[in-house]
Scaffold this active site. Structure first.
Site, PDB file in Angstrom:
ATOM      1  N   LYS A  98       0.830  -1.214   0.000  1.00 38.17           N
ATOM      2  CA  LYS A  98       0.000   0.000   0.000  1.00 38.17           C
ATOM      3  C   LYS A  98       0.868   1.269   0.000  1.00 38.17           C
ATOM      4  O   LYS A  98       0.644   2.174  -0.795  1.00 38.17           O
ATOM      5  CB  LYS A  98      -0.947   0.003   1.217  1.00 38.17           C
ATOM      6  CG  LYS A  98      -1.938  -1.171   1.193  1.00 38.17           C
ATOM      7  CD  LYS A  98      -2.894  -1.155   2.362  1.00 38.17           C
ATOM      8  CE  LYS A  98      -2.237  -1.388   3.705  1.00 38.17           C
ATOM      9  NZ  LYS A  98      -1.599  -2.728   3.837  1.00 38.17           N
ATOM     10  N   THR A  99       1.872   1.293   0.890  1.00 35.63           N
ATOM     11  CA  THR A  99       2.771   2.456   0.936  1.00 35.63           C
ATOM     12  C   THR A  99       3.532   2.579  -0.379  1.00 35.63           C
ATOM     13  O   THR A  99       3.696   3.680  -0.921  1.00 35.63           O
ATOM     14  CB  THR A  99       3.768   2.296   2.106  1.00 35.63           C
ATOM     15  OG1 THR A  99       3.028   2.042   3.292  1.00 35.63           O
ATOM     16  CG2 THR A  99       4.614   3.543   2.280  1.00 35.63           C
TER      17      THR A  99
ATOM     18  N   ARG B  24       6.530  -8.238   1.955  1.00 34.67           N
ATOM     19  CA  ARG B  24       7.392  -7.834   3.083  1.00 34.67           C
ATOM     20  C   ARG B  24       8.010  -9.067   3.734  1.00 34.67           C
ATOM     21  O   ARG B  24       9.190  -9.079   4.068  1.00 34.67           O
ATOM     22  CB  ARG B  24       6.592  -7.040   4.118  1.00 34.67           C
ATOM     23  CG  ARG B  24       7.388  -6.798   5.409  1.00 34.67           C
ATOM     24  CD  ARG B  24       6.695  -5.854   6.361  1.00 34.67           C
ATOM     25  NE  ARG B  24       6.623  -4.523   5.814  1.00 34.67           N
ATOM     26  CZ  ARG B  24       5.559  -3.721   5.926  1.00 34.67           C
ATOM     27  NH1 ARG B  24       4.496  -4.126   6.577  1.00 34.67           N
ATOM     28  NH2 ARG B  24       5.586  -2.523   5.403  1.00 34.67           N
TER      29      ARG B  24
ATOM     30  N   ASP C 207      -1.640   6.898   6.144  1.00 35.25           N
ATOM     31  CA  ASP C 207      -1.554   5.480   6.472  1.00 35.25           C
ATOM     32  C   ASP C 207      -2.475   5.188   7.662  1.00 35.25           C
ATOM     33  O   ASP C 207      -2.716   6.078   8.475  1.00 35.25           O
ATOM     34  CB  ASP C 207      -0.099   5.141   6.832  1.00 35.25           C
ATOM     35  CG  ASP C 207       0.205   3.658   6.684  1.00 35.25           C
ATOM     36  OD1 ASP C 207      -0.675   2.909   6.206  1.00 35.25           O
ATOM     37  OD2 ASP C 207       1.323   3.253   7.036  1.00 35.25           O
TER      38      ASP C 207
ATOM     39  N   THR D  30      -5.838  -1.349   6.781  1.00 39.09           N
ATOM     40  CA  THR D  30      -5.956  -2.804   6.854  1.00 39.09           C
ATOM     41  C   THR D  30      -7.405  -3.173   7.181  1.00 39.09           C
ATOM     42  O   THR D  30      -7.765  -4.336   7.162  1.00 39.09           O
ATOM     43  CB  THR D  30      -5.057  -3.360   7.984  1.00 39.09           C
ATOM     44  OG1 THR D  30      -5.295  -2.595   9.169  1.00 39.09           O
ATOM     45  CG2 THR D  30      -3.595  -3.253   7.612  1.00 39.09           C
TER      46      THR D  30
HETATM   47  P1  ADP Z   1       2.083  -1.886   3.217  1.00 38.43           P
HETATM   48  O1  ADP Z   1       2.121  -0.385   3.136  1.00 38.43           O
HETATM   49  O2  ADP Z   1       0.903  -2.484   2.515  1.00 38.43           O
HETATM   50  O3  ADP Z   1       2.233  -2.413   4.615  1.00 38.43           O
HETATM   51  P2  ADP Z   1       4.623  -1.689   1.803  1.00 38.43           P
HETATM   52  O4  ADP Z   1       4.240  -0.903   0.616  1.00 38.43           O
HETATM   53  O5  ADP Z   1       5.348  -0.955   2.892  1.00 38.43           O
HETATM   54  O6  ADP Z   1       3.360  -2.453   2.408  1.00 38.43           O
HETATM   55  O7  ADP Z   1       5.513  -2.914   1.292  1.00 38.43           O
HETATM   56  C1  ADP Z   1       6.330  -3.666   2.172  1.00 38.43           C
HETATM   57  C2  ADP Z   1       7.592  -4.121   1.479  1.00 38.43           C
HETATM   58  O8  ADP Z   1       7.242  -5.050   0.466  1.00 38.43           O
HETATM   59  C3  ADP Z   1       8.373  -3.000   0.791  1.00 38.43           C
HETATM   60  O9  ADP Z   1       9.745  -3.196   0.984  1.00 38.43           O
HETATM   61  C4  ADP Z   1       8.084  -3.158  -0.668  1.00 38.43           C
HETATM   62  O10 ADP Z   1       9.217  -2.881  -1.424  1.00 38.43           O
HETATM   63  C5  ADP Z   1       7.744  -4.616  -0.794  1.00 38.43           C
HETATM   64  N1  ADP Z   1       6.683  -4.761  -1.801  1.00 38.43           N
HETATM   65  C6  ADP Z   1       5.352  -4.659  -1.602  1.00 38.43           C
HETATM   66  N2  ADP Z   1       4.676  -4.883  -2.740  1.00 38.43           N
HETATM   67  C7  ADP Z   1       5.600  -5.117  -3.676  1.00 38.43           C
HETATM   68  C8  ADP Z   1       5.540  -5.440  -5.069  1.00 38.43           C
HETATM   69  N3  ADP Z   1       4.377  -5.581  -5.719  1.00 38.43           N
HETATM   70  N4  ADP Z   1       6.697  -5.592  -5.704  1.00 38.43           N
HETATM   71  C9  ADP Z   1       7.873  -5.504  -5.069  1.00 38.43           C
HETATM   72  N5  ADP Z   1       8.001  -5.227  -3.766  1.00 38.43           N
HETATM   73  C10 ADP Z   1       6.882  -5.048  -3.077  1.00 38.43           C
END
Ligand code: ADP
Length: 334
Positions: free
Chosen positions: A64-65, A217, A109, A158
């Site tokens: 998401k981030t 992650r 977030d 979430t």
């Molecule tokens: P969320 O905000 O949903 O908790 P993040 O965007 O922070 O998740 O992603 C967590 C980690 O996973 C980051 O290091 C990101 O680089 C990696 N990641 C997430 N989705 C992908 C994707 N589609 N391709 C490559 N890396 C990803």
């Protein structure tokens, strides 16, 4: 800390930042959301005006981030980052909103954790690009309307179900992120291994991908632990042997379930005879917060078919019993 916990620490955030894809075209998986978002962004670009506000929902660690940052990059706009828990008063939000530049992306977030008065301020700001700043206190207080330049909110949550409907309705586009399949995780891991200069074999990458509970992650974290194992054992390649040994060491089983997942299944089957049992009772039985069980362990266990959610509580499926090597006492669902 659990190696398959999808939440994160400061040190890990730095490593993660280095691994984030920067553009939509580099982002593997989530094809539907990616296509839809691509269209929304392209249309905004052609109109030369900010796109609709975007809500991204889904379990932690799915990107998401990363997608929020990609949205800002694709729009060639700066991005401001804050989060629901950081906004406890409407004034906190007013300060952020009133300093936004035209077209800027505001990433919120954990938007479901924002204080209620701030929520109300936010949906008015999203709709009319206006905030009412309250000056003074008591009967003499007056609201001074402040015009805002158009901007784009990207909210992440979430728990989309916890957002009040008026706020949810202000998002013109909602993308729901789902767990990744093994193939997409392999792409992500291969890319990460390249960026971290880790040598790997397809077998090793496959083994890690298939045990990462569909979460990039966790996949990236397991990759680093397998690399550690390989280095300490004098081999500098992440192969199947290294993956199997390291994952066993870190208690990640063949289905990617870890200690908490198994504890939940064991409590459900052994203590509650397979259920149904309420979430909070189950959480107490495994010594965790209900929220942790609900957002971290349960979504994956439900999706994979180990747990069935019923109106009367959570029940173990046949798969859950089998996973624990037990025989279900009576006919069970699934
Ligand atoms: P969320 O905000 O949903 O908790 P993040 O965007 O922070 O998740 O992603 C967590 C980690 O996973 C980051 O290091 C990101 O680089 C990696 N990641 C997430 N989705 C992908 C994707 N589609 N391709 C490559 N890396 C990803």
């Amino acid at each position: 800390a659990r190696v398959v916990d999808a939440s994160t620490t400061d040190e890990e955030r730095r490593i993660e930042a280095a691994l984030r894809p920067r553009r939509l075209a580099e982002f593997p998986g989530q094809q539907r959301v990616r296509d839809q978002l691509g269209l929304v962004l392209e249309a905004a670009r052609r109109r030369q005006s900010p796109p609709d506000h975007v809500l991204l929902s889904g379990p932690p660690g799915l990107g998401k981030t990363t997608l929020a940052m990609i949205i800002a990059a694709e729009l060639e706009q700066p991005m401001r980052i804050t989060s629901g828990p950081a906004i406890q008063h409407a004034g906190d939000l007013a300060a952020v909103l009133s300093s936004l530049a035209e077209g800027e992306v505001l990433f919120l977030d954990e938007i479901h954790r924002m204080a209620r008065p701030a929520e109300e301020m936010l949906y008015l700001a999203m709709e009319d690009f206006r905030v009412d700043v309250i000056v003074g206190k008591g009967p003499g207080a007056t609201a001074i309307p402040l015009e805002l330049p158009p901007f784009t909110v990207v909210g992440a949550t979430t728990r989309a179900g916890l957002l009040p409907a008026p706020l949810r309705d202000r998002f013109g586009f909602t993308g729901h992120l789902d767990y990744y399949n093994t193939k997409d995780l392999q792409l992500i891991l291969t890319r990460s291994a390249g960026l971290l200069e880790i040598e790997s074999t397809p077998d090793g990458i496959h083994e890690i991908a298939s045990r990462s509970r569909g979460t990039p992650r966790i996949a990236n974290r397991l990759l680093r632990r397998v690399r550690d194992w390989a280095q300490v054992h004098g081999q500098h390649i992440v192969d199947e042997e290294a993956a199997l040994a390291a994952l066993e060491l870190f208690d990640v089983d063949q289905q990617g379930l870890d200690r908490l997942d198994r504890a939940v299944l064991e409590a459900l089957c052994k203590r509650f005879g397979g259920g149904p049992v309420g979430l909070s009772t189950l959480a107490v039985a495994v010594g965790e917060e209900p929220d942790t069980v609900e957002t971290v362990a349960e979504p994956y266990l439900v999706r994979e078919g180990y747990i069935v959610r019923t109106p009367r509580g959570r029940s173990a499926s046949r798969m859950a019993w089998e996973h624990l090597g037990l025989t279900p006492p009576k006919p069970v669902a699934g």
